[in-house]
Design a protein around this motif. Structure first.
Motif, PDB file in Angstrom:
ATOM      1  N   LYS A 146       2.231 -25.053  26.292  1.00 18.50           N
ATOM      2  CA  LYS A 146       2.858 -24.554  25.070  1.00 18.50           C
ATOM      3  C   LYS A 146       3.782 -23.382  25.376  1.00 18.50           C
ATOM      4  CE  LYS A 146      -1.221 -26.023  22.542  1.00 18.50           C
ATOM      5  NZ  LYS A 146      -1.731 -26.761  23.691  1.00 18.50           N
ATOM      6  N   VAL A 147       4.886 -23.339  24.673  1.00 16.51           N
ATOM      7  CA  VAL A 147       5.781 -22.179  24.718  1.00 16.51           C
ATOM      8  C   VAL A 147       5.643 -21.492  23.370  1.00 16.51           C
ATOM      9  CG1 VAL A 147       8.168 -21.386  24.936  1.00 16.51           C
ATOM     10  CG2 VAL A 147       7.378 -23.346  26.289  1.00 16.51           C
ATOM     11  N   ASN A 148       5.042 -20.296  23.359  1.00 15.48           N
ATOM     12  CA  ASN A 148       4.808 -19.577  22.114  1.00 15.48           C
ATOM     13  C   ASN A 148       5.876 -18.512  21.920  1.00 15.48           C
ATOM     14  OD1 ASN A 148       2.320 -20.800  21.103  1.00 15.48           O
ATOM     15  ND2 ASN A 148       1.407 -20.000  22.981  1.00 15.48           N
ATOM     16  N   LEU A 149       6.764 -18.763  20.962  1.00 12.46           N
ATOM     17  CA  LEU A 149       7.859 -17.834  20.689  1.00 12.46           C
ATOM     18  C   LEU A 149       7.439 -16.818  19.630  1.00 12.46           C
ATOM     19  CD1 LEU A 149      10.734 -20.467  20.378  1.00 12.46           C
ATOM     20  CD2 LEU A 149      10.226 -19.042  22.370  1.00 12.46           C
ATOM     21  N   ASP A 150       7.873 -15.577  19.819  1.00 16.04           N
ATOM     22  CA  ASP A 150       7.607 -14.558  18.804  1.00 16.04           C
ATOM     23  C   ASP A 150       8.459 -14.773  17.566  1.00 16.04           C
ATOM     24  OD1 ASP A 150       5.660 -12.394  19.610  1.00 16.04           O
ATOM     25  OD2 ASP A 150       6.824 -12.588  21.442  1.00 16.04           O
ATOM     26  N   MET A 151       9.713 -15.166  17.775  1.00 14.44           N
ATOM     27  CA  MET A 151      10.604 -15.383  16.639  1.00 14.44           C
ATOM     28  C   MET A 151      11.913 -15.984  17.132  1.00 14.44           C
ATOM     29  SD  MET A 151      11.629 -11.366  15.987  1.00 14.44           S
ATOM     30  CE  MET A 151      12.924 -11.653  14.802  1.00 14.44           C
ATOM     31  N   GLN A 152      12.664 -16.569  16.200  1.00 14.23           N
ATOM     32  CA  GLN A 152      14.019 -17.019  16.511  1.00 14.23           C
ATOM     33  C   GLN A 152      14.929 -15.796  16.446  1.00 14.23           C
ATOM     34  OE1 GLN A 152      15.312 -20.312  14.167  1.00 14.23           O
ATOM     35  NE2 GLN A 152      17.289 -20.492  15.181  1.00 14.23           N
ATOM     36  N   LEU A 153      15.820 -15.683  17.419  1.00 12.91           N
ATOM     37  CA  LEU A 153      16.703 -14.512  17.462  1.00 12.91           C
ATOM     38  C   LEU A 153      18.115 -14.952  17.843  1.00 12.91           C
ATOM     39  CD1 LEU A 153      16.671 -11.311  17.330  1.00 12.91           C
ATOM     40  CD2 LEU A 153      16.522 -11.387  19.819  1.00 12.91           C
ATOM     41  N   PRO A 154      19.078 -14.849  16.912  1.00 12.38           N
ATOM     42  CA  PRO A 154      20.461 -15.196  17.262  1.00 12.38           C
ATOM     43  C   PRO A 154      20.955 -14.321  18.422  1.00 12.38           C
ATOM     44  CG  PRO A 154      20.208 -14.912  14.882  1.00 12.38           C
ATOM     45  CD  PRO A 154      18.940 -14.433  15.513  1.00 12.38           C
ATOM     46  N   LEU A 155      21.713 -14.919  19.331  1.00 15.96           N
ATOM     47  CA  LEU A 155      22.170 -14.169  20.508  1.00 15.96           C
ATOM     48  C   LEU A 155      23.071 -13.006  20.121  1.00 15.96           C
ATOM     49  CD1 LEU A 155      22.854 -16.928  23.202  1.00 15.96           C
ATOM     50  CD2 LEU A 155      20.694 -15.909  22.451  1.00 15.96           C
ATOM     51  N   ASP A 156      23.743 -13.114  18.995  1.00 17.40           N
ATOM     52  CA  ASP A 156      24.617 -12.013  18.560  1.00 17.40           C
ATOM     53  C   ASP A 156      23.822 -10.778  18.124  1.00 17.40           C
ATOM     54  OD1 ASP A 156      27.404 -13.091  18.749  1.00 17.40           O
ATOM     55  OD2 ASP A 156      26.539 -14.638  17.450  1.00 17.40           O
ATOM     56  N   CYS A 157      22.515 -10.937  17.921  1.00 14.94           N
ATOM     57  CA  CYS A 157      21.671  -9.785  17.539  1.00 14.94           C
ATOM     58  C   CYS A 157      21.187  -9.000  18.767  1.00 14.94           C
ATOM     59  CB  CYS A 157      20.450 -10.251  16.745  1.00 14.94           C
ATOM     60  SG  CYS A 157      20.878 -10.916  15.134  1.00 14.94           S
ATOM     61  N   VAL A 158      21.434  -9.550  19.959  1.00  7.52           N
ATOM     62  CA  VAL A 158      20.959  -8.880  21.178  1.00  7.52           C
ATOM     63  C   VAL A 158      21.950  -7.780  21.542  1.00  7.52           C
ATOM     64  CG1 VAL A 158      20.427  -9.166  23.626  1.00  7.52           C
ATOM     65  CG2 VAL A 158      19.810 -10.976  22.003  1.00  7.52           C
ATOM     66  N   ASN A 159      21.461  -6.535  21.590  1.00  6.71           N
ATOM     67  CA  ASN A 159      22.306  -5.401  21.967  1.00  6.71           C
ATOM     68  C   ASN A 159      21.453  -4.352  22.688  1.00  6.71           C
ATOM     69  OD1 ASN A 159      20.940  -3.938  19.902  1.00  6.71           O
ATOM     70  ND2 ASN A 159      22.411  -4.720  18.394  1.00  6.71           N
ATOM     71  N   TYR A 160      22.093  -3.283  23.138  1.00  2.64           N
ATOM     72  CA  TYR A 160      21.371  -2.252  23.911  1.00  2.64           C
ATOM     73  C   TYR A 160      20.289  -1.574  23.083  1.00  2.64           C
ATOM     74  CZ  TYR A 160      24.821  -2.719  27.655  1.00  2.64           C
ATOM     75  OH  TYR A 160      25.586  -3.206  28.672  1.00  2.64           O
ATOM     76  N   ASP A 161      20.549  -1.380  21.788  1.00  4.68           N
ATOM     77  CA  ASP A 161      19.542  -0.734  20.920  1.00  4.68           C
ATOM     78  C   ASP A 161      18.275  -1.579  20.838  1.00  4.68           C
ATOM     79  OD1 ASP A 161      21.187   1.385  20.447  1.00  4.68           O
ATOM     80  OD2 ASP A 161      21.920   0.675  18.500  1.00  4.68           O
ATOM     81  N   LEU A 162      18.436  -2.890  20.679  1.00  3.53           N
ATOM     82  CA  LEU A 162      17.276  -3.783  20.617  1.00  3.53           C
ATOM     83  C   LEU A 162      16.476  -3.704  21.916  1.00  3.53           C
ATOM     84  CD1 LEU A 162      15.590  -6.113  19.340  1.00  3.53           C
ATOM     85  CD2 LEU A 162      17.139  -7.692  20.490  1.00  3.53           C
ATOM     86  N   ILE A 163      17.190  -3.749  23.046  1.00  2.00           N
ATOM     87  CA  ILE A 163      16.502  -3.716  24.348  1.00  2.00           C
ATOM     88  C   ILE A 163      15.735  -2.410  24.509  1.00  2.00           C
ATOM     89  CG2 ILE A 163      16.865  -3.666  26.860  1.00  2.00           C
ATOM     90  CD1 ILE A 163      19.248  -5.652  26.298  1.00  2.00           C
ATOM     91  N   GLN A 164      16.361  -1.307  24.085  1.00  5.85           N
ATOM     92  CA  GLN A 164      15.682  -0.003  24.160  1.00  5.85           C
ATOM     93  C   GLN A 164      14.446  -0.008  23.273  1.00  5.85           C
ATOM     94  OE1 GLN A 164      16.921   1.984  26.508  1.00  5.85           O
ATOM     95  NE2 GLN A 164      15.064   3.168  26.184  1.00  5.85           N
ATOM     96  N   ASP A 165      14.572  -0.601  22.091  1.00  6.72           N
ATOM     97  CA  ASP A 165      13.456  -0.716  21.152  1.00  6.72           C
ATOM     98  C   ASP A 165      12.302  -1.507  21.770  1.00  6.72           C
ATOM     99  OD1 ASP A 165      12.962   0.376  18.729  1.00  6.72           O
ATOM    100  OD2 ASP A 165      13.747  -1.273  17.520  1.00  6.72           O
ATOM    101  N   LEU A 166      12.639  -2.623  22.418  1.00 10.38           N
ATOM    102  CA  LEU A 166      11.613  -3.473  23.032  1.00 10.38           C
ATOM    103  C   LEU A 166      10.877  -2.733  24.140  1.00 10.38           C
ATOM    104  CD1 LEU A 166      13.516  -6.887  23.258  1.00 10.38           C
ATOM    105  CD2 LEU A 166      11.687  -6.282  21.664  1.00 10.38           C
ATOM    106  N   ARG A 167      11.557  -1.823  24.809  1.00 17.39           N
ATOM    107  CA  ARG A 167      10.921  -1.093  25.918  1.00 17.39           C
ATOM    108  C   ARG A 167       9.814  -0.151  25.438  1.00 17.39           C
ATOM    109  NH1 ARG A 167      15.801  -0.159  30.385  1.00 17.39           N
ATOM    110  NH2 ARG A 167      15.771  -2.343  31.062  1.00 17.39           N
TER     111      ARG A 167
END
Length: 587
Positions: free
Chosen positions: A458-479
């Protein structure tokens, strides 16, 4: 073929977002990890040492601290009995160093994995009596040692158990479980029924740390002195694969910061020997570099070598021991690979392939490596796997399971075929007569209720995320969610129908696939895939044809679209920084 799922827990994560001042994406990720209770959320978002729980709530902990205080005062001899894995070695180190600091007359013993087996035993007790030992303290073992502890008490030895494993039980005539306890003078284990300590998922080193917190208080040693052990608790916590939430998250988050500027001579030597000296140490380095080297001594030599590395104050000795541990781990890797290859050969060329539970007999695999080999086979086939090896005149096995198959409970149904067994839902160890291996395989497969659906990866995804929503702020948030591990896996996002612009194969061994992806808004973003490139090419050719794959590699217009499961990250190369998606799966 893997099945893809998106987690969809019915909790209002917007409220969590507002209450704790975090983004809605982060609150959804926390909800997906069942981190929803206020206290858990607070400790997760602010994993500071002030949020550690009160150790005095742990059953028998104050009693044990008082016994140790009295023994130190009367200069009685204390012996620590550890275990041969990373958690056992680290627990023993923390207890040994802290008791020395308290002025105790203390030494240690770690059973030999092959000769002695796991935990305290009668021979170790007898040797302790011969050596004039007054008190035994176990680390990461002892909760199941009913007979050895009774023997120690009969000899007049004081016994304190520190452990975190499940409480042993017997089944009565009605088939109900009755939990049993040894005659130890104090038993510290948060999993005990009457224990009021809130967090039950500490590793052995975590339990020892809680004891030291109180012992230092009782002896009026500044409690902050015991915080220097947190970097070691972090190693044990990651390597013992306990849940990285609540107190364990506090230990690991703070411990990793300490490890990156460690003063421990042995650790510094091991960090240098393994080639990670100038890297920022993360949970990856604990679980896959430092931990395996400490573990290798217990697997192929004697775990006391790993303990000596941590204790030594001599740089020269530290360098020699670090080199020996590193070389032992390289040897362990080679032996493991041979075992994995043999296991795959047996699965692919015999009736085992049809089974829903693999029981694979490979006498030549070193018994200390059976669990690692079982884990690799489980990962490859997504099937519960037990690897059985030769051990003196009998056979020993080690198993690793999948979600939905409680290996301990299933082995319990086959106990008539086993001499000994123990474990938990995801892993187990056993010993049996060699002639019972095939009957065990048959019975486990006859009794199993596993379906083909259960065995489908199984591949368990947390959520669908459009690629245009990926930015440096999101990556920093995920960290802010780091460190990742059990119960807090790295987030996995998904997006459908992604156009591929270009593909290229990189790396010395041509084992890295770099893709340029087109977002919905017409931007480009890099993707990197470290998986099976041959499989990727086969999937593309089957769907779109070899010509389209060639066009992809030439950077020409093509018709290839993919669904991807990914984690967004930063790529730093030659001073340039850019966003890239680490592609975990595709279809």
């Amino acid at each position: 073929m893997k099945k893809w799922y998106i987690k969809n827990k019915k909790i209002d994560y917007k409220i969590i977002s507002q209450r704790f001042g975090i983004s809605e994406i982060i609150s959804k990720l926390l909800v997906n990890r069942d981190i929803v209770e206020d206290n858990l959320l607070k400790n997760f978002i602010h994993p500071s040492l002030e949020n550690l729980h009160n150790p005095r709530l742990m059953q028998d902990l104050e009693k044990a601290a008082q016994i140790i205080k009295d023994k130190i005062s009367s200069k009685d001899k204390i012996r620590i009995i550890g275990d041969y894995d990373v958690d056992g070695v680290i627990s023993s180190y923390i207890l040994f160093e802290s008791l020395k600091r308290c002025g105790a007359d203390v030494d240690y013993e770690i059973p030999d994995r092959i000769k002695d087996g796991y935990g305290i035993n009668i021979d170790i007790v007898n040797k302790s009596k011969e050596d004039g030992i007054d008190t035994i303290i176990t680390c990461d073992n002892g909760i199941s040692a009913i007979d050895p502890i009774k023997h120690a008490k009969d000899l007049g030895i004081t016994v304190i158990v520190t452990d975190h494993h499940n409480i042993p039980f017997v089944e009565n005539e009605s088939g109900n479980r009755v939990f049993i306890s040894s005659k130890a003078d104090a038993i510290i284990n948060p999993k005990q029924d009457k224990c009021k300590y809130k967090f039950k998922s500490l590793c052995g080193a975590g339990v020892v740390f809680k004891l030291i917190e109180v012992l230092y208080e009782e002896l009026e040693i500044d409690k902050k002195e015991c915080y220097k052990f947190i970097e070691f608790v972090a190693i044990a916590t990651v390597c013992d694969v306990v849940d990285l939430v609540d107190e364990n998250r506090i230990f690991v988050k703070n411990g990793i910061e300490m490890l990156n500027k460690t003063e421990n001579i042995g650790l510094k030597a091991l960090i240098k020997e393994t080639g990670i000296e100038n890297k920022t140490i993360s949970t990856y380095h604990l679980g896959f570099v430092i931990g395996p080297c400490i573990n290798a001594s217990g697997r192929l030599d004697n775990a006391k070598k790993g303990l000596r590395l941590l204790i030594t104050k001599d740089e020269k000795e530290a360098n020699i021991l670090a080199k020996e541990l590193y070389e032992l781990n390289q040897q362990r890797k080679d032996m493991t690979q041979k075992g994995v290859e043999k296991a795959i050969e047996l699965v692919e060329t015999t009736d085992i392939r049809k089974d829903k539970v693999f029981v694979i007999h490979i006498p030549e695999v070193h018994e200390s490596l059976a669990g690692i080999v079982a884990g690799r086979i489980r990962e490859k086939y997504n099937v519960p796997t037990i690897i059985v090896t030769k051990s003196e005149d009998k056979s020993k096995g080690s198993g690793r399971s999948i979600e939905g198959y409680d290996m301990f409970e299933e082995l319990l149904k086959c106990k008539s075929l086993l001499d000994r067994f123990g474990g938990h839902p995801m892993a187990a160890g056993l010993s049996l007569e060699t002639y019972n291996i095939e009957p065990l395989r048959r019975k486990l497969n006859e009794l199993t209720e596993l379906t083909e659906e259960d065995l489908t990866p199984k591949v368990n995804l947390d959520m669908q995320l459009p690629l245009d929503c990926v930015n440096y702020d999101l990556i920093q948030d995920l960290r802010t969610l780091e460190p990742f591990g059990k119960a807090n896996p790295k987030p996995l996002f998904g997006e459908k129908n992604i156009r591929l612009i270009r593909g290229s194969i990189l790396g010395q061994n041509r084992n890295v696939l770099k893709l340029k992806l087109l977002t919905r808004n017409g931007s480009c973003i890099d993707g990197i895939y470290f998986g099976d490139i041959e499989e990727f090419e086969k999937v593309v050719i089957d769907k779109y044809g070899a010509d389209e794959l060639d066009r992809l590699y030439q950077g020409k217009n093509n018709n290839i679209n993919l669904d991807i499961a990914f984690y967004p990250d930063i790529n730093e190369y030659n001073g340039n920084i850019s966003i890239q998606l680490v592609i975990e799966n595709f279809r």
